[in-house]
Structures are given as C-alpha cells and as structure tokens.
Design an enzyme around this catalytic site. Structure first.
Site, short mmCIF file in Angstrom:
data_model
loop_
_atom_site.label_atom_id
_atom_site.label_comp_id
_atom_site.label_asym_id
_atom_site.label_seq_id
_atom_site.Cartn_x
_atom_site.Cartn_y
_atom_site.Cartn_z
N LYS A 194 0.82 -1.22 0.00
CA LYS A 194 0.00 0.00 0.00
C LYS A 194 0.85 1.27 0.00
O LYS A 194 0.47 2.28 -0.60
CB LYS A 194 -0.94 0.02 1.22
CG LYS A 194 -2.10 -0.93 1.06
CD LYS A 194 -3.26 -0.51 1.94
CE LYS A 194 -4.43 -1.45 1.74
NZ LYS A 194 -5.47 -1.25 2.75
N LYS A 234 -4.82 -10.12 -6.88
CA LYS A 234 -6.01 -10.23 -6.03
C LYS A 234 -7.12 -9.28 -6.49
O LYS A 234 -6.83 -8.14 -6.88
CB LYS A 234 -5.56 -9.87 -4.60
CG LYS A 234 -6.56 -10.12 -3.53
CD LYS A 234 -5.98 -9.72 -2.17
CE LYS A 234 -5.96 -8.23 -1.97
NZ LYS A 234 -5.64 -7.78 -0.63
N LYS A 237 -10.41 -3.55 -4.04
CA LYS A 237 -11.16 -2.30 -4.17
C LYS A 237 -10.32 -1.23 -4.84
O LYS A 237 -10.84 -0.28 -5.42
CB LYS A 237 -11.53 -1.77 -2.77
CG LYS A 237 -12.53 -2.61 -2.03
CD LYS A 237 -12.61 -2.16 -0.56
CE LYS A 237 -13.28 -3.21 0.30
NZ LYS A 237 -13.04 -3.07 1.72
P1 TYM Z 1 -10.62 -5.75 3.83
O1 TYM Z 1 -11.60 -4.66 4.07
O2 TYM Z 1 -9.54 -5.52 2.84
O3 TYM Z 1 -11.38 -7.05 3.37
C1 TYM Z 1 -12.48 -7.58 4.11
C2 TYM Z 1 -12.44 -9.09 4.07
O4 TYM Z 1 -12.49 -9.55 2.71
C3 TYM Z 1 -11.40 -10.42 2.47
N1 TYM Z 1 -10.94 -10.23 1.08
C4 TYM Z 1 -10.85 -11.21 0.18
N2 TYM Z 1 -11.12 -12.53 0.26
C5 TYM Z 1 -10.94 -13.26 -0.86
N3 TYM Z 1 -10.51 -12.75 -2.04
C6 TYM Z 1 -10.22 -11.43 -2.16
N4 TYM Z 1 -9.82 -10.93 -3.33
C7 TYM Z 1 -10.39 -10.59 -1.02
N5 TYM Z 1 -10.21 -9.27 -0.79
C8 TYM Z 1 -10.55 -9.07 0.50
C9 TYM Z 1 -10.33 -10.02 3.47
O5 TYM Z 1 -9.42 -11.06 3.71
C10 TYM Z 1 -11.17 -9.69 4.68
O6 TYM Z 1 -11.49 -10.87 5.40
N6 TYM Z 1 -7.57 -5.54 7.78
C11 TYM Z 1 -8.85 -6.04 7.33
C12 TYM Z 1 -10.02 -5.50 8.12
C13 TYM Z 1 -9.92 -5.72 9.59
C14 TYM Z 1 -10.08 -6.95 10.28
C15 TYM Z 1 -9.95 -6.63 11.66
C16 TYM Z 1 -10.32 -8.23 9.86
C17 TYM Z 1 -9.69 -4.77 10.52
N7 TYM Z 1 -9.71 -5.32 11.77
C18 TYM Z 1 -10.03 -7.62 12.64
C19 TYM Z 1 -10.40 -9.22 10.86
C20 TYM Z 1 -10.27 -8.90 12.22
C21 TYM Z 1 -9.04 -5.58 5.86
O7 TYM Z 1 -8.46 -4.67 5.40
O8 TYM Z 1 -10.01 -6.26 5.21
#
Ligand code: TYM
Length: 333
Positions: A111, A195, A198
């Site tokens: 990032k 991947k 967004k």
């Molecule tokens: P974020 O917002 O990027 O994504 C949310 C969830 O979606 C999953 N994900 C995917 N799974 C499969 N294929 C993909 N291409 C894909 N893109 C995203 C992510 O693995 C996630 O489960 N840091 C985290 C948010 C967070 C969090 C937490 C998660 C903050 N605090 C505590 C678990 C526990 C994030 O940026 O997810």
C-alpha cells in the site's frame, strides 16, 4: 462457545472477494459462535477518505452484512469508531509490538509503495489496531480471506508478548484464523495472478456488490480467460490462473467443489462456461443486492443497527479494557 471478531474496511465498493472470502462465511458461522462484525472506519482513514463517502461506505458495508444474512439481534454489527476501546488498546499495542515486526508486513509495503515516507503513521501501525479490534473482546476466532493471514499472525505475537511481558500467561487468547471455502483468494477478472481489490483502477477487474445484473453479465463476458477448453479435473487448471479463478468463483457461488465444476464443464470453451457463471452470479447475488439497495435507501435503520451494536460492544469491552489497564499499571478512573 468461541467468540468471533471480523471486520471490513468501508473504502470504495464491497466486491465479490469480500463477500466470498469473508461475509458469506460469517453467515455460516453464526450458529456456532458468538460474533462481532465490524465496519472498520478507523482503519479506512489510514488512507485519506472523503468524509461523505466514508459515511456512505460505512452504511453500505453494514447493509451488505445485513443483506447477506448476519443477524444483528443475536450478534453484534457496529462501526469501530463508536467504541473508543479500540483506539485505547491500539495505543497500548503500539507499545507492545516491535518496529521489526511491522517492517515485515507485506500489506504495508504494497500500500505504501515506493514512497514509504509519505504514508501515514496510521497505515504503518494499522496491524496493531487490528490486533486491538480482536483482543478487546478476547475473540478466539477470526474468519478472513487469505490476505489477512500475516496480520493475524502479528495479532497472535502481540497477544503472546503482552501475556509474557506482564506475567499474565492466559490473559489474551491467541486468536485462530479461519480461512476456508473455495474462495479464500478471489483474483482480478483482468489478471488471474492479482487479487481482486477495491483499489484496482480497472472497474472491470471486480464484481461489486452493487453491480446490477447487466453489469455482472458484461464483466464476466469481458473477463480474461484462455484459449483452451475446460479440463476434467482441477489438476488441469494448474498454470491457468484465469481459468482457475473463474471456476473457483463458480464453485463458491454454486456451493460445489472445484472438481465438480470441472466434471460439469469438461471439454467446453469459455463462451458457454461464462454464460453459466453469469447466471449463477446473478442468481445468487441478486437477492442480496436487492436487500442492500433497500437498506441503503433507509440509512436511519442502518444507523440504528450500528448504534445498538456499538452499545453492546462497548459493554462487552468495558470489563476487559479495565483489566488490561490495571494490568499495565494505569490508575483506576
Ligand atoms: P478488507 O476490508 O480488505 O477485506 C475484508 C475481508 O475480505 C477479504 N478479502 C478477500 N477474500 C478473498 N478474495 C479477495 N480478493 C479478497 N479481498 C478481500 C479479506 O481477507 C477480509 O477478510 N484488515 C482487514 C479489516 C480488519 C479486520 C480486523 C479483519 C480490521 N480489523 C479484525 C479481521 C479482524 C481488511 O483490510 O479487510
């Protein structure tokens, strides 16, 4: 009963990867765990967000959780910034985690890109806030997509170091990642080695949860594929990242195995397979999207769910945070 915490950032559109990699699994886990599902707005601002768009996205992510079938009465849906304990514990963890640990985080490197010194301090400390999210409730399980695995390992390291430094061996549980299903890593529709994300500049690279049926059909038709016919078993997908991704998406949506999909479509080309994929995608996502649209048009009711969830989350966190502060040596309020 174990306790689950998981979160999604309200940045841009929620996409199929978020749904298949995370939210859909949450729905299935609700019967076996006590769950907290969080819209992590404080994580979102580690990269600048337009305030009005942040508000809209926060509601949209909450609406997606509700529309997918998360039950806000039995479980807790809330946005992170309404529970100050996340920030308080994150500060304590800033003082537990080591610079060397954070320096290894691949997501920060991706990032921040080449200009690390221009990234916000929050982006660097992001994994500490994530550990705080989970451990503020002593959650035992964390269902996520594969890309969050390294952050969860860090959360476990932080928990272990806190327990060790303060001589409280069993205070924090070491949270278990739950990475399962056929879609733990959904890839871009334009490049099967990247991947689905967004932040990809190409709108054709992802299916958004807000896309209408025509858009979904068009994006699948335009998805990158290859010139071969589909193989008889999943082993035949090795070295064919786009084919593997599209068949994986089909398997996840239709709730069958990758081998089942291969058996069904063996020998066919992408023309007919993509038609079938578009059909199952529209069929499965349509009802969720309709419900999302209804909820987004009624922000008062979404806000009420988030407020109620936040109140219950604050109550759950209060005794744990009090014990943490006491353990660290802060005088009682
Ligand atoms: P974020 O917002 O990027 O994504 C949310 C969830 O979606 C999953 N994900 C995917 N799974 C499969 N294929 C993909 N291409 C894909 N893109 C995203 C992510 O693995 C996630 O489960 N840091 C985290 C948010 C967070 C969090 C937490 C998660 C903050 N605090 C505590 C678990 C526990 C994030 O940026 O997810």
């Amino acid at each position: 009963m174990g306790r689950i915490f998981s979160g999604i950032q309200p940045t841009g559109n929620l996409h199929l990867g978020n749904y298949l990699g995370a939210v859909r699994n949450w729905v299935n886990l609700q019967n076996d765990f006590e769950c907290l599902f969080c819209v992590v707005d404080m994580h979102a601002i580690t990269v600048f967000q337009d305030p009005q768009e942040l508000r809209n996205s926060t509601r949209e992510v909450a609406a997606a959780m509700l529309a997918s079938g998360v039950d806000p009465k039995k479980h807790i849906i809330f946005n992170q910034s309404q529970v100050p304990g996340h920030a308080e514990l994150a500060w304590i963890f800033n003082c537990v985690a080591r610079m060397g640990w954070l320096n290894r985080m691949t997501q920060f490197k991706e990032k921040a890109g080449k200009h690390k010194e221009n990234a916000s301090v929050g982006l660097y400390a992001y994994p500490n806030l994530m550990a705080a999210d989970i451990l503020l409730y002593k959650a035992t399980h964390v269902p996520v997509g594969e890309d969050q695995k390294q952050h969860l390992e860090l959360a476990r390291d932080i928990a272990a170091k806190f327990n060790n430094d303060f001589g409280v061996p069993d205070f924090f549980p070491l949270p278990e990642p739950q990475i399962f299903g056929t879609a733990t890593r959904v890839m871009s529709l334009k490049d099967g080695t990247k991947k689905m994300s967004k932040s990809d500049p190409s709108a054709l690279s992802r299916i958004n949860m807000t896309d209408d049926a025509d858009t979904i059909v068009k994006k699948i038709r335009k998805a990158k594929s290859d010139a071969d016919v589909l193989p008889e078993t999943k082993d035949g997908l090795e070295g064919r990242p786009e084919a593997k991704n599209l068949l994986g998406i089909y398997a996840a949506l239709a709730d069958v195995t990758l081998d089942d999909v291969c058996t069904q479509f063996a020998g066919e080309g992408f023309g007919s397979f993509k038609k079938a994929l578009a059909e199952v995608a529209v069929d499965k996502l349509g009802p969720i999207q309709n419900e999302m649209r209804r909820l987004v048009a009624d922000p008062t009711s979404v806000d009420a769910v988030l407020r109620d969830g936040a109140e219950r989350a604050r109550a759950m966190a209060a005794p744990i945070l009090a014990e943490i502060k006491d353990t660290v040596g802060f005088l009682k309020a």
